[in-house]
Design an enzyme around this catalytic site. Structure first.
Site, short mmCIF file in Angstrom:
data_model
loop_
_atom_site.label_atom_id
_atom_site.label_comp_id
_atom_site.label_asym_id
_atom_site.label_seq_id
_atom_site.Cartn_x
_atom_site.Cartn_y
_atom_site.Cartn_z
N ARG A 1 -5.87 4.43 -8.43
CA ARG A 1 -6.10 3.31 -7.72
C ARG A 1 -7.51 3.22 -6.90
O ARG A 1 -7.47 3.05 -5.59
CB ARG A 1 -5.28 2.78 -6.68
N CYS B 1 -1.61 7.19 -5.26
CA CYS B 1 -0.16 6.94 -5.15
C CYS B 1 0.48 7.31 -6.40
O CYS B 1 -0.15 7.53 -7.49
CB CYS B 1 0.00 5.27 -4.81
N LYS C 1 6.29 -10.36 -0.70
CA LYS C 1 5.71 -9.20 -0.21
C LYS C 1 4.12 -8.99 -0.23
O LYS C 1 3.29 -9.02 0.88
CB LYS C 1 6.62 -7.83 -0.52
N ASN C 2 3.74 -9.13 -1.45
CA ASN C 2 2.63 -9.14 -1.84
C ASN C 2 1.45 -10.27 -1.18
O ASN C 2 0.25 -9.94 -0.60
CB ASN C 2 1.93 -8.95 -3.42
N ARG D 1 10.54 -0.72 0.92
CA ARG D 1 9.28 -1.29 1.13
C ARG D 1 9.17 -2.57 0.51
O ARG D 1 8.41 -3.57 0.87
CB ARG D 1 8.39 -0.40 0.24
N ASP E 1 4.47 -5.27 -12.20
CA ASP E 1 5.42 -5.04 -11.19
C ASP E 1 6.94 -5.34 -11.86
O ASP E 1 7.96 -5.06 -10.88
CB ASP E 1 5.28 -5.88 -10.00
C1 UD1 Z 1 -1.61 -5.61 -6.44
C2 UD1 Z 1 -0.23 -5.50 -6.03
C3 UD1 Z 1 0.27 -4.53 -6.89
C4 UD1 Z 1 0.48 -4.99 -8.35
C5 UD1 Z 1 -1.27 -5.08 -8.47
C6 UD1 Z 1 -1.22 -5.56 -10.06
C7 UD1 Z 1 -0.47 -6.07 -3.67
C8 UD1 Z 1 -0.36 -5.55 -2.12
N1 UD1 Z 1 -0.32 -5.13 -4.36
O1 UD1 Z 1 -2.36 -4.21 -6.15
O2 UD1 Z 1 1.93 -4.78 -6.64
O3 UD1 Z 1 1.03 -3.96 -9.10
O4 UD1 Z 1 -1.72 -5.90 -7.78
O5 UD1 Z 1 -0.78 -6.81 -10.36
O6 UD1 Z 1 -0.74 -7.30 -3.73
N2 UD1 Z 1 -8.77 -1.08 -9.87
C9 UD1 Z 1 -10.08 -0.26 -9.86
N3 UD1 Z 1 -11.06 -0.42 -8.79
C10 UD1 Z 1 -10.81 -1.31 -7.75
C11 UD1 Z 1 -9.52 -2.15 -7.53
C12 UD1 Z 1 -8.58 -2.00 -8.95
O7 UD1 Z 1 -10.35 0.40 -10.72
O8 UD1 Z 1 -11.60 -1.49 -6.74
C13 UD1 Z 1 -7.63 -0.87 -11.03
C14 UD1 Z 1 -6.59 -0.26 -10.29
O9 UD1 Z 1 -6.84 1.33 -10.10
C15 UD1 Z 1 -5.39 -0.88 -11.03
C16 UD1 Z 1 -5.97 -1.84 -11.54
O10 UD1 Z 1 -7.44 -1.99 -11.14
O11 UD1 Z 1 -5.27 0.12 -12.30
C17 UD1 Z 1 -5.23 -3.38 -10.89
O12 UD1 Z 1 -5.50 -3.29 -9.45
P1 UD1 Z 1 -5.39 -4.30 -8.66
O13 UD1 Z 1 -5.39 -5.63 -9.26
O14 UD1 Z 1 -6.55 -4.30 -7.54
O15 UD1 Z 1 -3.98 -3.98 -7.73
P2 UD1 Z 1 -4.00 -4.08 -6.26
O16 UD1 Z 1 -4.45 -5.11 -5.70
O17 UD1 Z 1 -3.92 -2.60 -5.41
#
Ligand code: UD1
Length: 423
Positions: free
Chosen positions: A123, A118, A22-23, A401, A309
């Site tokens: 996030r 969420c 999915k991701n 999902r 996850d």
């Molecule tokens: C992706 C995955 C999700 C998984 C996560 C961590 C997808 C669609 N989703 O989510 O299933 O749980 O990686 O492995 O691929 N953060 C910030 N600022 C930012 C971006 C992130 O503070 O600009 C923080 C987030 O709030 C969170 C952490 O960094 O606490 C991890 O986020 P990130 O690695 O970006 O996860 P996603 O890409 O949203």
């Protein structure tokens, strides 16, 4: 609303096919915005999140055709496109923010709604926007939308040091950099298999990328990307989830398409808990070693660390382990909402901030429980499979999902599970 009814008890035996990730698919789909030529994805998972991304891309002017019962996505983005990703779609799924980098790279500007909070935490998107700003974008937040504009209409290569190895930010910057002027270097990049899969697809489209899978990724911008066909990598989270099914229930299950390389620290923790994992020519065979599951401590970390996850599903396993396990959640601040539900099934869990202490009990007992997010919902199904009596998991739209045909896959290995249609 539909619910899932599980009757616990028996061991599980047989094979489960694992779908495409999915991701990975959710980041590969926006890559269509980077080229006028067709991009085709094979091994796509059949999930509601994929439908949401299809809707979003269609709203931007891309054509997305679902073929072979959804396993193939044929995409094409030619001509003029719309650069505004509306709140109505983005709020449904955070991964919608992955259109920001490609839109900005293609059109020189983009207006993308902020996804909002969420269930598992705030996030923010600062790592994405700071990176794009370094590449010459001006980004303002107005009316809940990020308004991004590339200086001179084209992004420029830059050296970007991430404060945290964000998966989404790595993907957005990597896509944006493929068409930027000059070279972009991402330091402290995420190393997840989905990043390597995206880089592989972008290279097939003509991008010049090195270092994916390591903390430093280098992207040399090119003028144009072309069409390609790409097979989506195996879903390591679906894989890990179903590896835990025989671990919890007993029996032996082969996960078709599974590979140890996709799992990092997860396999080491299974071994420490007393689970055998063997690589076969078709995938991975998983069985519990003799005796009760042993307690293990788990800390979630970016890949190759233990994935956040799989934390909820691992907790379901540790609820019946011998001894006390400590689970530390380091990625999201609010990701233990499955714990009170597991406690309704008789689990002994104490949550203090980002730490959950789980003391194993002999047996869980079935109960009506409520799914709060995608991975929490599947952890409750796993717990129900091992519990005495009946467990009814409500709000299964979360499950749709991220898990295709969950009832078919688990009943195929002998689980007593059915979906009950709601009002
Ligand atoms: C992706 C995955 C999700 C998984 C996560 C961590 C997808 C669609 N989703 O989510 O299933 O749980 O990686 O492995 O691929 N953060 C910030 N600022 C930012 C971006 C992130 O503070 O600009 C923080 C987030 O709030 C969170 C952490 O960094 O606490 C991890 O986020 P990130 O690695 O970006 O996860 P996603 O890409 O949203």
């Amino acid at each position: 609303m539909d619910s899932i009814l599980v009757k616990g008890g028996g061991a599980l035996n047989g094979q489960i096919p694992i779908a495409g990730a999915k991701n990975a698919c959710l980041t590969l789909m926006p890559a269509t915005l980077l080229s006028d030529e067709p991009l085709t994805l094979t091994n796509a998972p059949r999930l509601s999140d994929i439908k949401t991304m299809t809707q979003l891309l269609a709203s931007l002017g891309a054509e997305v055709t679902s073929l072979q019962d959804g396993k193939v996505l044929a995409m094409s983005t030619h001509g003029d496109i719309n650069t505004r990703a509306e709140y109505d779609i983005v709020r449904k799924m955070r991964a919608s923010n992955l259109v920001l980098g490609p839109l900005l790279a293609r059109e020189g500007h983009a207006e993308v709604s902020l996804p909002g909070g969420c269930a598992i935490g705030a996030r923010p998107m600062d790592i994405h926007t700071d990176g794009l700003t370094k590449m010459g974008a001006e980004i303002d937040l107005r009316d809940g939308y990020l308004h991004a504009k590339a200086d001179g209409g084209k992004l420029k290569g830059a050296v970007i040091d991430f404060p945290f190895a964000s998966v989404g930010a790595t993907e957005n910057i990597m896509m944006a950099a493929t068409l930027a002027k000059g070279t972009t270097v991402i330091n402290n990049a995420a190393r997840e298999p989905e990043i390597v899969d995206l880089a592989t697809c972008l290279r097939a489209m003509g991008a010049q990328i090195d270092g994916d899978g390591t903390p430093t990724i280098t992207i040399q911008g090119v003028d144009k990307l072309h069409g390609a066909t790409h097979r989506v990598v195996t879903d390591r989270i679906e894989l890990g989830t179903y590896m835990l099914a025989p671990a919890i229930c007993g029996g032996e299950v082969e996960l078709l398409g599974g590979k140890i390389d996709l799992l990092g620290a997860f396999c080491e923790k299974l071994d420490a808990a007393g689970i055998n994992v063997e690589e076969t020519d078709k995938g991975l065979k998983v069985a519990r070693k003799n005796g009760r599951i042993r307690a293990v401590d788990v800390t979630t970390e970016p890949f190759p660390g233990f994935p956040t996850d799989l934390q909820a599903q691992m907790m379901a396993l540790l609820c019946t382990a011998e001894g006390t396990s400590v689970l530390e959640e380091k990625i999201f601040e609010n990701r233990f909402m499955h714990a009170p539900e597991l406690m309704r099934m008789g689990a002994d869990i104490d949550v203090q901030g980002g730490t959950a202490t789980v003391t194993g009990v002999e047996k869980l007992k079935g109960a009506p429980v409520m799914a709060t997010d995608l991975r929490a919902s599947v952890s409750l199904i796993l717990a129900g499979l091992a519990a005495e009596g009946e467990t009814r998991v409500a709000r299964v739209y979360h499950l749709d999902r991220g898990y295709e045909h969950v009832v078919r896959k688990l009943s195929g290995v002998g689980a007593n599970i059915e979906r009950i249609a709601g009002d």
